[in-house]
Design a protein around this motif. Structure first.
Motif: not given
Ligand code: HEM
Length: 477
Positions: A86, A106, A282, A285, A351, A410-412, A416, A418
């Protein structure tokens, strides 16, 4: 044909290669750009759950299915690195922030904001969500037609901005924010794999938008620091003067109160980068997930009666939303989950393989870009029965098709996963809770195919006709 460097272990085979996809260096670049999900689905049908192809000089290995997901999500960053995959996000998040920081750094940055995502805080955010949706609804004519994506985008911009950076930022920058966030997002394109610094107009717009948002956040930080310097009780964990108390302040207040292990405050640049990163991760999305939820409900009006009955039963005339009433909106939650499954906002997760690695019986060579796709995985008939069908009941006991680990991604997943999942679901459910109660919708001119020209694909168009429920239904002549 296989990648070079395949190991000679008997049970491990080289990654089969997708053939017939363009010039050697470009690979299937144009089909990938036009519709990556169709390309990956077709590849899986021909070659199975793991296959490879070149893309702009990069070897891609695509993998699909709960077992492959578990391996990728569980891998150490020293083996499968999100940071290296990324890198193209650095101009958005900033130098030294999120994926541009070493893995431990991170995690520490994410750790600083976790208190702002605790359930007590989410309770306050639900109330903000309700206020913002009602404020924007008040500007709608009693009946008419709107573009659902732009309206829901406006709502999530207002909600995310207030919850993350606070009232004063929202008041000062409010009308400019949807455009600035759009420019930031439009700077994420396939060309970023080559270099996110190419002299492209979209990259220039991205950089200008980031600079404008960073300046405005910087002003708020300066004002907050000045206020807390004048206070004797170390009020950094509390909302600034004139700010609605959402039970512990906004995310900025949390970050201002955060300390590194040596006791220092976080730098302004780091604070700004983390906040921009959170908005980026966030806001849009969540708007896209909310839009797909609406689009699917319009296509399946048979669920509306039961959804309205649930709203009436749970809210019981109360106007104050919180995490508890939202938790009890189970049918709404299942509908949102179906939207996440059928139309995940992030269709590709990546990755970089730093070493040769085994992935469900295949050898992935060092240097390959490993790709997972929630959009492809969520339509696997082996995992989800009749996968193209909108069927919220699939999450009810005893079916619970999402219970198999790493099936719904959908949220991983794994290390990592979400951190904003609960906040995202809260926003989408709060928005639709208010909309369902206040407005009756009918499909307008719409094209519900995913628009793959953007990083977070929404429906190509989603216009809806509406009538506020406070407006009497005209009598039939
Ligand atoms: C519908 C809304 C959202 C979707 C679909 C989504 C989806 C994802 C996905 C798929 C990942 C994993 C990425 C990977 O493994 O490569 C991720 C990681 C993350 N998301 Fe979300 N996200 C959403 C909303 C949010 C919100 C609202 C926040 C914060 C306020 C957020 C903060 C993060 C962070 C910080 C990570 C990185 C976590 C890490 O690498 O340890 N996301 N998200």
């Amino acid at each position: 044909m296989a990648f070079h460097g395949a190991a000679a272990r008997p049970h491990v085979v080289p990654v089969p290669r997708l053939s017939g996809g363009g010039l050697p260096w470009f690979g299937p670049c144009w089909s990938f750009r036009r519709d990556p999900v169709a390309l990956l689905r077709a590849g899986r049908e021909r070659l199975g759950d793991v296959f490879g192809f070149p893309l702009l000089g990069q070897q891609v290995v695509f993998a699909c299915g709960p077992e492959a997901h578990a391996t990728v999500f569980g891998a150490e960053e020293t083996v499968l690195s999100p940071q290296e995959a990324y890198r193209f996000m650095t101009p958005v998040f900033g130098t030294g922030v999120a994926y541009d920081a070493p893995p431990q750094e991170m995690s520490a940055q994410i750790g600083h904001l976790l208190p702002a995502l605790s359930s007590r805080r989410l309770d306050g955010y639900a109330l903000i969500a309700e206020q913002e949706v009602r404020a924007l609804l008040a500007r709608w004519a009693p009946q008419g037609e709107v573009d659902l994506l732009s309206e829901l985008n406006r709502m999530t911009v207002a909600i995310a901005t207030r919850c993350l950076i606070g009232d004063e930022f929202q008041r000062g920058m409010g009308p400019h924010l949807p455009g600035l966030y759009r420019d930031l997002e439009s700077g994420i394109r396939l060309a970023g794999i080559l270099s996110p610094a190419l002299p492209l107009p979209s990259f220039r717009r991205r950089d200008r938008a980031r600079a404008a948002i960073a300046r405005a956040i910087g002003d708020v930080i300066t004002a907050r620091r000045a206020t807390s310097a004048g206070a004797s009780d170390g009020c950094e964990g509390k909302p600034a003067a004139g700010v609605v108390d959402v039970g512990g302040g906004d995310m900025l207040a949390t970050l201002l109160a955060a300390r590194t292990p040596d006791g220092s405050a976080l730098s302004d640049d780091l604070l700004t980068g983390i906040l921009i990163g959170m908005i980026f991760a966030g806001q849009h999305t969540s708007a896209v997930l909310a839009t797909w939820t609406g689009a699917l409900l319009l296509q399946h009006p048979e669920y509306l009666g039961a959804l309205l009955a649930e709203q009436r039963a749970v809210t019981d005339g109360t106007l104050r939303l919180g995490t508890e009433p939202l938790r009890r909106m189970e049918l709404l939650e299942r509908c949102v989950r179906e939207a996440e499954r059928l139309h995940p906002p992030l269709i590709l997760l990546m990755r970089k393989a730093l070493h040769e690695v085994e992935l469900v019986g295949h050898t992935v060579p060092a240097g390959a870009l490993v790709m997972l796709s929630p959009a492809v995985a969520h339509r696997m008939p082996e995992v989800f029965r009749d996968p193209d069908r909108f069927d919220p009941a699939r999450y009810e006991a005893p079916r619970e098709e999402h219970r198999q680990p790493h099936s719904l991604i959908g949220f991983g997943g794994g290390r990592h996963r979400c951190v904003g999942l609960a906040f995202a679901y809260l926003q989408v459910k709060a928005v639709w809770s208010v909309l369902l109660r206040e407005v009756a919708f009918e499909p307008g001119h719409a094209d519900h195919r995913p628009d793959y020209s953007t990083f977070v694909p929404a429906p190509v168009s989603c216009r809806v006709r509406y009538r506020k429920r406070s407006v009497p239904v005209p009598e039939q002549p």
